[in-house]
Write a protein that holds these residues in place. Structure first.
Motif, mmCIF file in Angstrom:
data_model
loop_
_atom_site.group_PDB
_atom_site.id
_atom_site.type_symbol
_atom_site.label_atom_id
_atom_site.label_comp_id
_atom_site.label_asym_id
_atom_site.label_seq_id
_atom_site.Cartn_x
_atom_site.Cartn_y
_atom_site.Cartn_z
ATOM 1 N N UNK A 34 9.334 -1.035 -0.141
ATOM 2 C CA UNK A 34 8.578 -1.780 0.347
ATOM 3 C C UNK A 34 9.114 -2.297 1.562
ATOM 4 N N UNK A 35 8.968 -3.417 1.464
ATOM 5 C CA UNK A 35 9.373 -4.249 2.352
ATOM 6 C C UNK A 35 9.541 -5.796 1.553
ATOM 7 N N UNK B 178 2.943 -0.630 5.698
ATOM 8 C CA UNK B 178 3.384 0.622 4.994
ATOM 9 C C UNK B 178 4.183 0.382 4.106
ATOM 10 N N UNK B 179 4.523 1.602 2.958
ATOM 11 C CA UNK B 179 5.170 1.587 1.903
ATOM 12 C C UNK B 179 5.129 3.380 1.187
ATOM 13 N N UNK B 180 4.360 4.545 2.256
ATOM 14 C CA UNK B 180 4.976 5.398 2.755
ATOM 15 C C UNK B 180 4.421 5.225 4.177
ATOM 16 N N UNK C 67 4.762 -5.534 -3.802
ATOM 17 C CA UNK C 67 4.251 -5.481 -4.915
ATOM 18 C C UNK C 67 3.443 -4.413 -5.107
ATOM 19 N N UNK C 68 2.973 -3.805 -3.335
ATOM 20 C CA UNK C 68 1.796 -2.938 -3.450
ATOM 21 C C UNK C 68 2.301 -1.322 -3.781
ATOM 22 N N UNK C 69 3.106 -0.813 -4.268
ATOM 23 C CA UNK C 69 3.808 0.198 -5.259
ATOM 24 C C UNK C 69 3.123 0.248 -5.859
ATOM 25 N N UNK C 70 3.441 -1.097 -7.161
ATOM 26 C CA UNK C 70 3.042 -0.888 -8.783
ATOM 27 C C UNK C 70 1.578 -0.970 -8.200
ATOM 28 N N UNK C 71 0.883 -1.393 -7.756
ATOM 29 C CA UNK C 71 -0.166 -2.450 -6.992
ATOM 30 C C UNK C 71 -1.559 -0.606 -6.827
ATOM 31 N N UNK C 72 -0.078 -0.170 -6.236
ATOM 32 C CA UNK C 72 -0.713 1.696 -5.723
ATOM 33 C C UNK C 72 -0.760 2.500 -7.534
ATOM 34 N N UNK C 73 0.476 1.900 -7.850
ATOM 35 C CA UNK C 73 -0.041 3.201 -8.637
ATOM 36 C C UNK C 73 -0.994 2.821 -10.229
ATOM 37 N N UNK D 105 6.400 0.612 11.041
ATOM 38 C CA UNK D 105 5.283 0.271 10.167
ATOM 39 C C UNK D 105 3.418 -0.589 9.457
ATOM 40 N N UNK D 106 3.657 -0.175 10.804
ATOM 41 C CA UNK D 106 2.056 -0.284 10.368
ATOM 42 C C UNK D 106 1.079 0.454 9.883
ATOM 43 N N UNK D 107 -0.519 0.028 8.924
ATOM 44 C CA UNK D 107 -0.920 0.804 8.789
ATOM 45 C C UNK D 107 -2.366 1.424 8.828
#
Length: 339
Positions: free
Chosen positions: A303-304, A150-152, A309-315, A159-161
Motif C-alpha cells: 500500500x501507499x 495499485x496495491x499489486x 486500507x485496500x489490502x484488508x478491504x480486498x481480503x 501505480x495506476x490501476x
C-alpha cells in the motif's frame, strides 16, 4: 480539440490499409473513452477511422464445440442483456452491469472496453508529470494522493490501476482475444492481453500498431451456477472500483472442484493468481478456505500512504464474494437468502 479528418471503413482490410497509410490514425467505435481523453487534451487524433460500418462483428454467436464469440462491436449493454450471456455466463453480465452508467453501456463496445486507459487523477492532469502519458517524466501518484491506486503489480514508474469491470470477469472466465493486424490474425489469452507497468507503463496491452480487436471468445466452461461479482466503490453507481472481485466456482456438494478468482481496482491489469485458486481445490466452500486463497492472491501487496486500507478491504471482499457465489440467486433485487 484539434482539427482532424474522418473516414469510415467498410471492412477490416480497408481499416488496416488506412492505418498503414496513416500510422497516426486512430480507430473509433463507441468512443466513450477516446472522446474523454480528447476533450482533456491528452489525445490529438489527426485521423479517425470509424469501425462501426464493418460487418460481421456486431453479433454474439455460439461457437462450434461450445463457448461463445462476442463481436468486438457489440455494445456492453447488448452483451450484458443477451439471453446467451445471461443464461450461460451470468458472471460476465453482472460485471458489465456494475460498470459505468446505462447511457455509456449503450455506446461502449466490447473491443473498446478492453482498451480503456486508467482513471488516475494524474494521468488526466496534463500539467503534472506522468510516465504513462509522457514516459520518463515520473509518477506523481507515488508521492501524491493515491487512494485509488495499485496495491499489486506496480512499479516505481507507475501505480495506476486498470478501470474495467467487464475485464475482471473475462479474466476469471479465461477468455481469448482475437486480433487482426498488419501481420494477419492471432489469438491472445486474456491473461496475456493486459500488461503490468514495469519500465514501460505507457503500454497497456499486447496490441501492435494498427491492430484491431475483432472478437472476444468465451470458453465452453460457463460457471453458470455458482458465481458472484462484487464491486466496492465510493458510491453505488457510476464510480470505479476501489476493489472488485469476480468469483466462479464449480462445486460438488460443499466441496470446491474448481475455482476462479480475479480482482479489479488493485493493479494495472485484472489480477489473477492460479496458485490461489488451486489452494481451494478439494476444500470446503467456507470463509476459512476463501481466506487462505485471499492471502495467496494478496501476497506481496504494497500500500501507499492513502490506500493501505485496500489490502484488508480486498481480503474481506474475496471472502465475502466467495460466500456470495455459493448462492447467486440471493444477489437478485428483492431476493431472500437461502435457508
Amino acid at each position: 480539440m484539434n482539427n482532424f479528418t474522418y473516414t469510415t471503413a467498410g471492412s477490416i482490410t480497408a481499416a488496416l490499409q488506412h492505418t498503414k497509410r496513416h500510422p497516426q490514425a486512430m480507430y473509433i467505435a463507441g468512443g466513450t473513452n477516446l472522446l474523454d481523453l480528447w476533450k482533456y487534451n491528452l489525445l490529438h487524433p489527426q485521423t479517425l477511422v470509424d469501425l462501426n460500418g464493418v460487418p460481421g462483428y456486431h453479433t454474439i454467436e455460439a461457437k462450434e464445440g461450445g463457448g461463445l464469440q462476442l463481436g468486438a462491436l457489440v455494445t456492453n449493454a447488448a452483451t450484458a442483456y443477451h439471453p446467451l450471456i445471461e443464461q450461460r455466463y451470468p458472471l460476465l453480465s453482472k460485471a458489465i452491469l456494475a460498470g459505468a452508467s446505462a447511457q455509456i453501456r449503450n455506446m461502449a463496445t466490447n473491443g473498446g472496453n478492453l482498451l480503456q486507459r486508467t482513471r488516475c487523477y494524474y494521468y488526466y492532469d496534463g500539467d503534472v508529470p506522468c510516465n504513462k502519458r509522457e514516459p520518463g517524466t515520473g509518477c506523481s501518484a507515488i508521492k501524491g494522493y493515491n487512494r485509488i491506486h495499485a496495491i499489486l503489480g506496480a512499479s516505481e514508474h507507475c501505480i495506476a490501476v486498470f478501470p474495467s469491470d467487464m475485464c475482471v470477469a473475462l479474466a476469471a472466465l479465461e477468455a481469448v482475444v482475437q486480433i487482426t493486424g498488419q501481420q494477419g490474425k492471432r489469438s491472445i489469452p486474456f491473461a496475456d492481453f493486459h500488461r503490468l507497468p514495469g519500465n514501460a507503463p505507457e503500454k497497456d496491452n499486447a496490441l501492435q500498431a494498427g491492430d484491431i480487436i475483432t472478437s472476444i471468445d468465451l470458453p465452453a466452461k460457463e460457471f453458470a451456477h455458482h458465481y458472484s461479482y462484487l464491486k466496492l466503490r465510493d458510491r453505488h453507481s457510476y464510480a470505479f472500483a476501489l476493489v472488485s472481485v469476480a468469483t466462479a466456482l464449480e462445486l460438488e456438494g460443499n466441496e470446491i472442484k474448481e475455482a476462479r478468482i480475479a480482482l479489479g481496482g488493485v493493479a494495472h491489469k485484472p489480477w489473477r493468481i492460479p496458485e490461489a485458486e488451486q489452494l481451494l481445490q478439494g476444500k470446503p466452500a467456507t470463509a476459512e478456505s476463501f481466506a487462505q486463497a485471499a492471502d495467496k492472491l494478496l501476497e506481496g501487496a504494497q500500500g501507499y500512504p492513502h490506500n493501505q486500507f485496500k489490502i484488508e478491504l480486498a481480503k474481506k471482499a474475496i471472502i465475502r464474494n466467495g460466500l456470495m457465489a455459493l448462492h447467486p440467486e440471493t444477489q437478485l433485487p428483492g431476493a431472500q437468502p437461502s435457508a
